[in-house]
Motif scaffolding. Structure first.
Motif, PDB file in Angstrom:
ATOM      1  N   PRO A 105      -5.680 -14.291 -11.256  1.00  0.00           N
ATOM      2  CA  PRO A 105      -6.133 -13.561 -10.071  1.00  0.00           C
ATOM      3  C   PRO A 105      -5.385 -12.254  -9.855  1.00  0.00           C
ATOM      4  CG  PRO A 105      -4.566 -15.229  -9.420  1.00  0.00           C
ATOM      5  CD  PRO A 105      -4.699 -15.349 -10.917  1.00  0.00           C
ATOM      6  N   THR A 106      -4.575 -11.833 -10.820  1.00  0.00           N
ATOM      7  CA  THR A 106      -3.653 -10.712 -10.642  1.00  0.00           C
ATOM      8  C   THR A 106      -4.377  -9.366 -10.666  1.00  0.00           C
ATOM      9  OG1 THR A 106      -1.884 -12.009 -11.674  1.00  0.00           O
ATOM     10  CG2 THR A 106      -1.584  -9.617 -11.574  1.00  0.00           C
ATOM     11  N   ASN A 107      -4.098  -8.544  -9.662  1.00  0.00           N
ATOM     12  CA  ASN A 107      -4.669  -7.199  -9.594  1.00  0.00           C
ATOM     13  C   ASN A 107      -4.069  -6.282 -10.654  1.00  0.00           C
ATOM     14  OD1 ASN A 107      -6.204  -7.916  -7.405  1.00  0.00           O
ATOM     15  ND2 ASN A 107      -5.337  -6.403  -6.015  1.00  0.00           N
ATOM     16  N   ILE A 160       0.814  -1.214   0.000  1.00  0.00           N
ATOM     17  CA  ILE A 160       0.000   0.000   0.000  1.00  0.00           C
ATOM     18  C   ILE A 160       0.848   1.265   0.000  1.00  0.00           C
ATOM     19  CG2 ILE A 160      -1.903  -1.183   1.134  1.00  0.00           C
ATOM     20  CD1 ILE A 160      -1.211   0.313   3.700  1.00  0.00           C
ATOM     21  N   GLN A 161       2.180   1.121   0.091  1.00  0.00           N
ATOM     22  CA  GLN A 161       3.025   2.304  -0.045  1.00  0.00           C
ATOM     23  C   GLN A 161       3.120   2.730  -1.509  1.00  0.00           C
ATOM     24  OE1 GLN A 161       3.961   0.286   2.832  1.00  0.00           O
ATOM     25  NE2 GLN A 161       3.010   2.093   3.718  1.00  0.00           N
ATOM     26  N   GLU A 162       3.458   1.815  -2.394  1.00  0.00           N
ATOM     27  CA  GLU A 162       3.583   2.136  -3.819  1.00  0.00           C
ATOM     28  C   GLU A 162       2.228   2.232  -4.500  1.00  0.00           C
ATOM     29  OE1 GLU A 162       5.011   2.870  -7.616  1.00  0.00           O
ATOM     30  OE2 GLU A 162       6.393   2.535  -5.953  1.00  0.00           O
ATOM     31  N   CYS A 163       1.382   1.248  -4.276  1.00  0.00           N
ATOM     32  CA  CYS A 163       0.114   1.162  -5.006  1.00  0.00           C
ATOM     33  C   CYS A 163      -1.030   1.683  -4.142  1.00  0.00           C
ATOM     34  CB  CYS A 163      -0.157  -0.278  -5.442  1.00  0.00           C
ATOM     35  SG  CYS A 163       1.040  -0.894  -6.644  1.00  0.00           S
ATOM     36  N   LEU A 164      -1.511   2.875  -4.478  1.00  0.00           N
ATOM     37  CA  LEU A 164      -2.604   3.468  -3.720  1.00  0.00           C
ATOM     38  C   LEU A 164      -3.912   2.748  -3.978  1.00  0.00           C
ATOM     39  CD1 LEU A 164      -0.403   5.802  -4.124  1.00  0.00           C
ATOM     40  CD2 LEU A 164      -2.301   7.380  -3.771  1.00  0.00           C
ATOM     41  N   TRP A 165      -4.142   2.389  -5.257  1.00  0.00           N
ATOM     42  CA  TRP A 165      -5.433   1.783  -5.620  1.00  0.00           C
ATOM     43  C   TRP A 165      -5.211   0.733  -6.696  1.00  0.00           C
ATOM     44  CZ3 TRP A 165      -9.691   4.386  -9.064  1.00  0.00           C
ATOM     45  CH2 TRP A 165     -10.851   3.584  -9.058  1.00  0.00           C
ATOM     46  N   GLU A 166      -5.666  -0.480  -6.380  1.00  0.00           N
ATOM     47  CA  GLU A 166      -5.648  -1.578  -7.333  1.00  0.00           C
ATOM     48  C   GLU A 166      -7.065  -2.079  -7.552  1.00  0.00           C
ATOM     49  OE1 GLU A 166      -3.114  -4.649  -5.814  1.00  0.00           O
ATOM     50  OE2 GLU A 166      -1.331  -3.367  -5.782  1.00  0.00           O
ATOM     51  N   ILE A 167      -7.329  -2.551  -8.743  1.00  0.00           N
ATOM     52  CA  ILE A 167      -8.596  -3.217  -9.007  1.00  0.00           C
ATOM     53  C   ILE A 167      -8.440  -4.665  -8.587  1.00  0.00           C
ATOM     54  CG2 ILE A 167     -10.341  -3.775 -10.721  1.00  0.00           C
ATOM     55  CD1 ILE A 167      -9.920  -0.760 -10.142  1.00  0.00           C
ATOM     56  N   GLY A 168      -9.227  -5.063  -7.588  1.00  0.00           N
ATOM     57  CA  GLY A 168      -9.063  -6.381  -6.989  1.00  0.00           C
ATOM     58  C   GLY A 168      -9.671  -7.480  -7.828  1.00  0.00           C
ATOM     59  N   MET A 169      -8.845  -8.432  -8.206  1.00  0.00           N
ATOM     60  CA  MET A 169      -9.316  -9.613  -8.924  1.00  0.00           C
ATOM     61  C   MET A 169      -8.834 -10.856  -8.184  1.00  0.00           C
ATOM     62  SD  MET A 169      -8.940  -8.195 -12.833  1.00  0.00           S
ATOM     63  CE  MET A 169      -7.853  -6.804 -12.526  1.00  0.00           C
ATOM     64  N   THR A 170      -9.574 -11.912  -8.302  1.00  0.00           N
ATOM     65  CA  THR A 170      -9.234 -13.109  -7.543  1.00  0.00           C
ATOM     66  C   THR A 170      -9.734 -14.347  -8.252  1.00  0.00           C
ATOM     67  OG1 THR A 170      -9.277 -14.074  -5.306  1.00  0.00           O
ATOM     68  CG2 THR A 170     -11.343 -13.174  -6.141  1.00  0.00           C
ATOM     69  N   GLY A 171      -9.059 -15.467  -7.991  1.00  0.00           N
ATOM     70  CA  GLY A 171      -9.491 -16.756  -8.518  1.00  0.00           C
ATOM     71  C   GLY A 171      -9.146 -16.942  -9.987  1.00  0.00           C
ATOM     72  N   ASN A 172      -9.649 -18.039 -10.534  1.00  0.00           N
ATOM     73  CA  ASN A 172      -9.387 -18.375 -11.936  1.00  0.00           C
ATOM     74  C   ASN A 172     -10.679 -18.594 -12.716  1.00  0.00           C
ATOM     75  OD1 ASN A 172     -10.195 -20.790 -10.817  1.00  0.00           O
ATOM     76  ND2 ASN A 172      -8.158 -21.727 -10.885  1.00  0.00           N
ATOM     77  N   GLN A 173     -11.771 -18.036 -12.193  1.00  0.00           N
ATOM     78  CA  GLN A 173     -13.083 -18.051 -12.854  1.00  0.00           C
ATOM     79  C   GLN A 173     -13.685 -19.465 -12.883  1.00  0.00           C
ATOM     80  OE1 GLN A 173     -13.515 -14.969 -13.226  1.00  0.00           O
ATOM     81  NE2 GLN A 173     -15.102 -14.451 -14.687  1.00  0.00           N
TER      82      GLN A 173
END
Length: 557
Positions: free
Chosen positions: A411-413, A301-314
């Motif tokens: 699952p990569t943000n 959270i120091q470098e990346c203020l906001w990420e779009i959260g994705m998870t799993g492999n569908q």
């Protein structure tokens, strides 16, 4: 090895510790998804000027949910705000799961493998193109969900602090969806109340200035309501420094094309400084580690203020996976390492933009691909002349932890706002307001030093920008620096348009690529060749024009 960061417990595995925010919301609402959220989407999808209502209205639902029997509890509000966030990930790839770092943001930094004619990826499309129509629909769907939540924000008896946070997050997200709309389509219908009937009157397009006025109103109010990122150990939630950083971006955009409201440079500087002086963020000392963290599902959270959260492999019931590392990945035929066809390839212009010793080049642009010989898969490194054959290398599936690895999802943000962006916005705004002063130099040099593998707070003769530049030369250097730092992160087209350079850069790229690309890669110039002034904006979708006769088309479409 984890990077050194100042605050404790800010980098941790997304599959340990706190459950990811969107996933947490959806886990809470199972098994009510089919009976609750599925029915409320009937109302949420009826967005004015967005859908043909008769196509989406269920006339005989078994368990109809309306605002009268929803939004009654804190849990309802959590479900509702999860639905607003959810539009950031459209499962068909029109948002940050795919489109907003690939086919929706074609510029002079990459081209598509094997695509030469009759495709949006080479700027050959019209107002009836499915992905353009769906992009518009997803954004208005998010806006209508936000409108309905905002209309019911005071309904439940719940914790007041959390209610305020949800209020602020929703205001921000509505504004952000409008930011994406105005940035891509120009003036759009400005709808600030939820759709309650399919027979509601349609709205005309508001001006670009009117849309931005509403964006600022919502974001400035959101700034006073959302929580501080120090409350969380993840960065998928809208927090105060996220709002401030995006406000800096909005102000910079307003200062450029098409509004040219240059007074907004001072506002951009003010808001970039708010983030910097908050002390909440800093540069990760290792550029590559930023993207390895995404693949390993770790938060920084120091470098990346906001990420779009994705998870799993569908593969499960929660459809929150994306295509980061596939659409923009290293060519690899091996499922165990992580399959990608390597669709996004760098232009020669992007490759040559990096100077000698800049470590970012061989991370952003893959120096190798994977090949399988006699059943064994290994790295095959490109030669110095194989520039156009390379692929995006930022998100390397070899680092993914989740197995089995899917051929279609990861699952990569995806990062929307990094601290490096705040520093470069600071440098740009400072230069426009005060000229290339010491503060502007220090902000850009911190990013450059990290790119060269140097300590970010120590002057360095190799990494630092040449002294004594005038305002125009500093501006040129800043524009190139953003190209290096944010390659393949979906920012280049936006930047070139606000700088008024998109058409000229694409036209010159057509000449360059035609002249220098190897014979088999001459088609890399096709998107640039097809770019004309009309491509500064997308066309208003034909589905919208068909039902809403108050809306006019963008020029030359």
């Amino acid at each position: 090895m984890k990077p050194s960061i100042s605050a404790s417990n800010t980098l941790e595995n997304k599959q340990r510790g706190s459950i990811r925010p969107l996933k947490r919301h959806f886990e809470r609402i199972k098994p009510s998804i089919k009976k609750g959220i599925k029915r409320i989407l009937i109302v949420l999808l009826l967005t004015s000027g967005t859908f043909s209502a008769c196509n989406y209205l269920e006339t005989d639902p078994e368990d109809f949910v309306t605002p009268d029997n929803f939004y009654n509890t804190g849990a309802d509000m959590e479900r509702a705000v999860a639905g607003v966030y959810n539009r950031l990930i459209d499962q068909y790839g029109r948002m940050y799961s795919r489109g907003l770092y690939s086919y929706l943001v074609i510029s002079d930094e990459f081209y598509y493998k094997g695509i030469s004619i009759n495709d949006q990826r080479v700027m050959d499309f019209d107002a009836g193109h499915l992905d353009i129509n769906k992009f518009w629909e997803v954004l208005y769907s998010g806006i209508d969900r936000a409108n309905q939540l905002l209309e019911n924000i005071d309904k439940p008896d719940m914790d007041e602090t959390r209610k305020n946070e949800i209020h602020g997050e929703t205001l921000f997200l509505r504004a952000y969806y409008y930011f994406l709309l105005v940035d891509n389509f120009g003036g759009v219908p400005l709808k600030l109340s939820s759709t309650k009937s399919p027979t509601e009157p349609y709205l005309p397009r508001s001006s670009v200035a009117e849309v931005y006025a509403q964006i600022l109103k919502d974001m400035l109010q959101a700034e006073t309501l959302v929580g501080d990122i120090s409350k969380y150990n993840y960065n998928e939630k809208i927090t105060k420094t996220v709002v401030q950083a995006i406000l800096a971006k909005v102000y910079l955009t307003m200062a450029g094309e098409p509004l040219k409201d240059v007074a907004r440079y001072q506002d951009a500087l003010t808001y970039a400084d708010k983030v910097i002086t908050s002390g909440r963020h800093s540069l990760n000392p290792d550029y590559a580690r930023i993207f390895i963290n995404h693949c390993e599902e770790k938060y920084d959270i120091q470098e990346c203020l906001w990420e779009i959260g994705m998870t799993g492999n569908q593969l499960g019931s929660v459809q929150l996976a994306g295509r980061v590392g596939l659409e923009n990945g290293i060519e690899c035929p091996d499922d165990a390492i992580g399959y990608s066809n390597g669709p996004l390839k760098p232009t020669g212009r992007l490759f040559k933009l990096y100077g000698a010793g800049d470590l970012r080049r061989d991370w952003a642009i893959a120096p190798y691909k994977y090949v399988t010989t006699n059943g064994v898969t290994s790295k095959s490194f490109y030669t110095a002349t194989q520039i156009y054959e390379r692929t995006c290398g930022k998100w390397r599936r070899e680092y993914e932890q989740l197995t089995p690895k899917s051929r279609g999802y990861s699952p990569t943000n995806f990062p929307v706002m990094r601290y490096a962006d705040v520093l470069l916005m600071k440098a740009e705004a400072e230069n426009e307001v005060n000229g290339p002063n010491a503060a502007a130099y220090e902000a850009i040099n911190m990013v450059r030093r990290r790119g060269y593998g140097k300590p970010v707070n120590t002057p360095d003769a190799v990494a630092d920008l040449a002294e004594g530049l005038d305002q125009a030369s500093f501006r040129d250097s800043l524009q190139d620096e953003r190209g290096r730092e944010f390659a393949f992160e979906g920012m280049r087209k936006h930047d070139l348009i606000r700088w008024g350079l998109f058409i000229s850069k694409m036209q010159s790229l057509a000449i360059e690529a035609t002249a220098e690309a190897p014979t088999n890669f001459k088609y890399s110039a096709n998107a640039a060749k097809n770019t004309t002034p009309r491509n500064v904006l997308f066309p208003i979708p034909s589905t919208e024009l068909t039902v809403n006769h108050l809306v006019t088309q963008n020029p030359n479409w």
